[in-house]
Structure formats: C-alpha cells, structure tokens
Design an enzyme around this catalytic site. Structure first.
Site, PDB file in Angstrom:
ATOM      1  N   LEU A 205       0.834  -1.201   0.000  1.00  0.00           N
ATOM      2  CA  LEU A 205       0.000   0.000   0.000  1.00  0.00           C
ATOM      3  C   LEU A 205       0.870   1.253   0.000  1.00  0.00           C
ATOM      4  O   LEU A 205       0.592   2.226  -0.709  1.00  0.00           O
ATOM      5  CB  LEU A 205      -0.916   0.055   1.242  1.00  0.00           C
ATOM      6  N   LEU A 211       4.257   6.331  -4.923  1.00  0.00           N
ATOM      7  CA  LEU A 211       4.323   6.548  -6.375  1.00  0.00           C
ATOM      8  C   LEU A 211       3.239   7.528  -6.815  1.00  0.00           C
ATOM      9  O   LEU A 211       3.502   8.474  -7.556  1.00  0.00           O
ATOM     10  CB  LEU A 211       4.158   5.213  -7.114  1.00  0.00           C
ATOM     11  N   CYS A 260      -4.919   0.278  -9.222  1.00  0.00           N
ATOM     12  CA  CYS A 260      -4.263   0.177  -7.911  1.00  0.00           C
ATOM     13  C   CYS A 260      -4.195   1.464  -7.107  1.00  0.00           C
ATOM     14  O   CYS A 260      -4.540   1.471  -5.915  1.00  0.00           O
ATOM     15  CB  CYS A 260      -2.835  -0.327  -8.087  1.00  0.00           C
ATOM     16  N   PHE A 322      -5.759   3.627 -19.499  1.00  0.00           N
ATOM     17  CA  PHE A 322      -5.229   4.509 -18.447  1.00  0.00           C
ATOM     18  C   PHE A 322      -3.765   4.861 -18.649  1.00  0.00           C
ATOM     19  O   PHE A 322      -3.249   5.794 -18.040  1.00  0.00           O
ATOM     20  CB  PHE A 322      -5.486   3.932 -17.045  1.00  0.00           C
ATOM     21  N   ARG A 330      -9.530   0.813 -16.347  1.00  0.00           N
ATOM     22  CA  ARG A 330      -9.991   1.097 -14.984  1.00  0.00           C
ATOM     23  C   ARG A 330      -9.395   2.411 -14.468  1.00  0.00           C
ATOM     24  O   ARG A 330      -8.197   2.621 -14.524  1.00  0.00           O
ATOM     25  CB  ARG A 330      -9.639  -0.067 -14.045  1.00  0.00           C
TER      26      ARG A 330
HETATM   27  C1  UDX Z   1       1.061   0.509 -10.367  1.00  0.00           C
HETATM   28  C2  UDX Z   1       2.451   0.379  -9.742  1.00  0.00           C
HETATM   29  O1  UDX Z   1       3.408   1.030 -10.580  1.00  0.00           O
HETATM   30  C3  UDX Z   1       2.801  -1.093  -9.556  1.00  0.00           C
HETATM   31  O2  UDX Z   1       4.052  -1.204  -8.888  1.00  0.00           O
HETATM   32  C4  UDX Z   1       1.725  -1.754  -8.738  1.00  0.00           C
HETATM   33  O3  UDX Z   1       1.995  -3.143  -8.622  1.00  0.00           O
HETATM   34  C5  UDX Z   1       0.374  -1.560  -9.373  1.00  0.00           C
HETATM   35  O4  UDX Z   1       0.109  -0.181  -9.570  1.00  0.00           O
HETATM   36  P1  UDX Z   1       0.037   0.313 -12.831  1.00  0.00           P
HETATM   37  O5  UDX Z   1      -1.203   0.875 -12.230  1.00  0.00           O
HETATM   38  O6  UDX Z   1      -0.051  -0.906 -13.683  1.00  0.00           O
HETATM   39  O7  UDX Z   1       1.089  -0.036 -11.674  1.00  0.00           O
HETATM   40  O8  UDX Z   1       0.719   1.451 -13.749  1.00  0.00           O
HETATM   41  P2  UDX Z   1       1.764   2.644 -13.536  1.00  0.00           P
HETATM   42  O9  UDX Z   1       2.797   2.523 -14.568  1.00  0.00           O
HETATM   43  O10 UDX Z   1       2.219   2.773 -12.143  1.00  0.00           O
HETATM   44  O11 UDX Z   1       0.867   3.921 -13.923  1.00  0.00           O
HETATM   45  C6  UDX Z   1      -0.225   4.356 -13.126  1.00  0.00           C
HETATM   46  C7  UDX Z   1      -0.762   5.669 -13.671  1.00  0.00           C
HETATM   47  O12 UDX Z   1       0.172   6.717 -13.464  1.00  0.00           O
HETATM   48  C8  UDX Z   1      -1.056   5.665 -15.172  1.00  0.00           C
HETATM   49  O13 UDX Z   1      -2.281   6.334 -15.416  1.00  0.00           O
HETATM   50  C9  UDX Z   1       0.100   6.429 -15.770  1.00  0.00           C
HETATM   51  O14 UDX Z   1      -0.208   7.069 -16.980  1.00  0.00           O
HETATM   52  C10 UDX Z   1       0.375   7.431 -14.658  1.00  0.00           C
HETATM   53  N1  UDX Z   1       1.766   7.946 -14.697  1.00  0.00           N
HETATM   54  C11 UDX Z   1       2.819   7.114 -14.523  1.00  0.00           C
HETATM   55  C12 UDX Z   1       1.972   9.294 -14.883  1.00  0.00           C
HETATM   56  O15 UDX Z   1       1.019  10.078 -14.998  1.00  0.00           O
HETATM   57  N2  UDX Z   1       3.261   9.778 -14.912  1.00  0.00           N
HETATM   58  C13 UDX Z   1       4.339   8.971 -14.739  1.00  0.00           C
HETATM   59  O16 UDX Z   1       5.470   9.493 -14.754  1.00  0.00           O
HETATM   60  C14 UDX Z   1       4.111   7.596 -14.553  1.00  0.00           C
END
Ligand code: UDX
Length: 449
Positions: A205, A211, A260, A322, A330
C-alpha cells in the site's frame, strides 16, 4: 504464474478461475483473444502451456493437488456497507480461502498475492482453521505468507523478469524458504526481502501511495507552470537530476489511473482513520483530491478555450486506456474527461488502439445520459483517426500511445474546422512541430504559446 512456469520447469503451475470464458480464452489454440493485453505475455504462455502451465475451472481438484496456492483475486473498493468508498472488498479473498480450507490435503502454503489491507492474513488463517470450513481438520495444516506483486501493467513481463525486489512476509521459515526457492531461480538473493507479514502487506500500500504522491505532486505543479511561464519538462529535468529525487515517475499527465493507486490510497486512508490517525489519513487523501482536480481542470480548460461552450462541437479523444501498452481502462482519466465533455453537450469520437467499443460503453455507463438526451452530447468509437478529425473542433490526447506520436499533424490540422485546438495532456508532441502548423495548441505544464 506464467513467468514462474517459464523459470521453473520442474514445477507444475495450474491457474484456476470460476469464469469459464476466461479459462477457455487462455486455453484457446491460437491465443488470439487473451483476456488481457500485455506485451510479451502471449509468448511466455505459448512456450509453457500444456508443458507445466495449465488453465482449468476444476478448482477443487487443483486445490487438493497443490502444495502452494497463490490467492490472486481482485479486491475492489467496497461500494456499499461498512467502509463503502474506502475499504477493500475482501469477498473474493474470503471465498477463495473457504474453498482452500475445504479441498486442501496435507500441508498447504497459502500465498497472498492480491493487494490486501493489513491483517488480511489473519482473516485467511481464521477461515482456514475454522472447523466449519475444514471438516478434515486433523489431516490438514496451513502456512500463510504474504508476497505482494509490484509489476506495472504494460511492462508486466519485464518487471517480473527483473524486479527491483520481491517481498516474502511470514513467520513459518520452512514455508518462506520453499517460496524463496522459487524466486531464486531467476531473481538475485539480495532482492528477495524477508519481513514480517504485516510489514509485507503494508509495504504494498505504501509503495503505491508514494508513487501516486509523486504524480499528484508533479501534476499540481503543471498548473503553476502554465500560469508563471515555467515549463514542466524543464522543472522535471532540473529536479530529477537530484539523485535524492530521481528521474522516474515524474511525467505530467491528465491524472493517474489504473486499478491500484486510487484503491490502495483509499484503503490506506481507511486504515489510518480506523486507528484514529486523522491527520495521516487527510494527508494521503490529498493525493487523490489533486488527481481529481487535474482531470476536472483539463475538461474545464477545453470548454473555456472553445469559446466557453462545446455544445454540438466535434471533439476527437485520442486514447482511452489509463496508460500506453495496456487495454485496461480502470480509473482511466479518459472516463471523467469524456463524461464532463458529454455533459457539456460535446460530440466525442473516441479512439484507442487496444480498447474496444464495449469497454468504453461500460466505463461511460451511457444509460445515465440517455435519461436526458437533449441536454447531453454523444460519443462514438472511431478506428480511423483521420476520418474522425474531419471538421473536428478539437483533438485531445489522453494516452501516450506510440501511434499518436507518429501521426501526421499537418494532415490532421488541415482536416479540422478552424479555429481548431489540440490539447496534449501527455506532452508527446514537439511544440516546434505544432507552431509551424499555425493551429491553437495547449500542452500540460507549458506556458501559452
Ligand atoms: C502501479 C504500480 O506502478 C505497480 O508497482 C503496482 O503493482 C500496481 O500499480 P500500474 O497501475 O499498472 O502499476 O501502472 P503505472 O505505470 O504505475 O501507472 C499508473 C498511472 O500513473 C497511469 O495512469 C500512468 O499514466 C500514470 N503515470 C505514470 C503518470 O502520470 N506519470 C508517470 O510518470 C508515470
């Protein structure tokens, strides 16, 4: 599981699901319609399927034969009842645990892979040890471990092949070692971290909360850049060079999406409130408030730039996933932005290389608009970008697909109705290119051109 089967040919991996259509798709001979799109996954499944990787709906048989069981079910945010809107719904974890209690034989290791609230392992243990679920109590025993998954969609195979770390949380050293023996087949030992079970559950979490916090931090600054004349790319470069801050995960966006981040932060907020830690809860909730604000800000801005009204105007939306390289929609920022524009009367054409019409229909739950169709706009799914750019008043880039970086912007802007606007919420087009076209252009975190 496919990656485990790839690295451990001596282990037989069986995936079970109650959804027959999903299992049938995984068993389909040409693997053309896998339930999820993930670069590289098809190849791994192809290599191992029916060798040591099997897909089945025979849940009782698979449980009774298994020595290790990974519970990898979804844990969505509760929509009603206690904790609605914040807490995770553990009904699938609970029903899986009940089935394991019923059908397991001998000693079984249960691994929590799903992202779960802290102390879910306790709940699983309670169900497993309850004689009502477990009629053959004397001949069965269980060890429960937590090993949350950190892969990101779109890069799942790369992340699994070379993870920054894997976590194993638990107390039973025998069980921990058995799981470690699997990971160690391809992951260096120093990356396998052993913790107590609650640290492992909580760390997942917190990793997601940190992040997402970076993204809300940078997105909150995009608006300040637009107002002051600073450029977000230059700010990101300048701060990212500080090794304490780091370069990754600072790209500005229309808001983060995915299954997530929102869910896990809501869960964290619920947990903090449960323990009376209101200040901590409010602090983390602000990450979500900024994310919502960014999406609203962008749709308002589109309306404002198009002379304060989008009623009857044609808008082309590029991207509904997304993020790039996934067909997952989602919590995609495209949902809220589309809904806002439709509510304002716009006619939107939606394009995405991997998302289909049906998925978009579900996300926009168009029925709620149909009750009052006169005051609302419409949406269509459109495969041909150039066709839908004809007479469009605006193009909004939502997802950073490679295809969109390679579009012929000269051709597109010639087709649009003037004065036309391009809104780039991902900063994927070079500003210089667009200045030459003489078209109105807005880019997130960039001062007016
Ligand atoms: C996330 C975590 O990164 C991963 O470690 C966890 O297991 C699950 O959740 P995910 O949701 O698959 O993974 O995608 P991620 O690459 O983290 O992106 C999430 C969102 O953030 C996306 O909408 C993406 O476009 C956005 N994002 C990501 C940004 O806006 N800027 C960035 O620099 C990176």
């Amino acid at each position: 599981m496919a990656v485990i089967s790839d690295h451990c040919p001596e282990i037989e991996v069986t995936l079970v699901d109650i959804d027959e259509s999903k299992i049938a798709a995984w068993n389909d001979s040409d693997l053309m319609n896998l339930p999820i799109y993930e670069p590289g996954l098809k190849e791994v499944v192809k290599r191992n399927r029916n060798r040591n990787l099997f897909f089945s709906t025979n849940i009782s048989k698979a449980i009774s034969e298994a020595e290790i069981i990974f519970i990898s079910v979804n844990t969505p945010t509760k929509v009603s009842g206690l904790g609605a809107g914040y807490a995770s719904d553990l009904k699938w974890v609970e029903s899986s645990a009940r089935q394991v209690a019923k059908y397991a034989k001998g000693h079984t290791i249960i691994v929590e892979k799903s992202t779960v609230p802290v102390k879910t392992a306790e709940l699983i243990k309670e169900i497993l040890m309850n004689s009502e679920n477990n009629s053959d109590f004397e001949n069965k025993s269980f060890s429960v471990l937590s090993s949350p998954e950190f892969l990101a969609e779109g890069t799942a195979i790369i992340d699994l092949e070379n993870p920054d770390r894997v976590l194993i949380g638990g107390e039973d050293y025998r069980a921990i070692n058995i799981l470690k023996e699997i990971y160690i087949k391809w992951i260096p030992e120093e990356k396998i971290l052993l913790t107590n079970i609650w640290s492992s559950e909580l760390s997942k979490l917190i990793a997601n909360a940190f992040l997402a916090q970076r993204l809300s931090s940078i997105n909150s600054i995009t608006a300040l850049c637009e107002s002051t004349g600073a450029d977000i790319d230059e700010v990101v470069k300048a701060i990212g060079h500080d090794t304490r801050i780091g370069k990754k995960f600072l790209s500005p966006s229309p808001g983060f999406g995915g299954s997530c981040f929102k869910k896990d932060i809501l869960n964290l907020v619920y947990l903090c409130r449960h323990y009376g830690l209101d200040s901590t809860a409010n602090y983390w909730e602000q990450v979500l408030i900024i994310n919502h604000w960014q999406k609203k800000r962008i749709s308002h801005l589109v309306v404002e730039k198009l002379f304060g009204t989008v009623t009857g105007k044609k808008i082309l939306l590029l991207g509904f996933a997304f993020k790039a390289n996934t067909n997952d929609t989602r919590e995609s920022p495209a949902i809220e932005i589309s809904k806002n524009l439709i509510e304002n009367g716009a006619q939107i054409n939606i394009n995405d290389p991997k998302v289909n019409n049906k998925q978009i229909e579900q996300e926009l739950s168009i029925k709620e608009f149909e009750e009052n169709p006169i005051s609302h706009g419409r949406w269509n799914f459109e495969k041909d970008i150039y066709k839908s750019a004809k007479n469009a008043d605006a193009i909004i880039i939502i997802t950073e697909w490679q295809e969109y970086r390679e579009l012929n912007w000269q051709k597109l802007s010639n087709l649009m109705r003037k004065p036309a606007w391009i809104f780039d919420t991902r900063k994927i087009i070079s500003k210089d290119n667009l200045i030459e076209l003489g078209i109105n252009f807005w880019q997130v975190g960039t001062p007016d051109i």
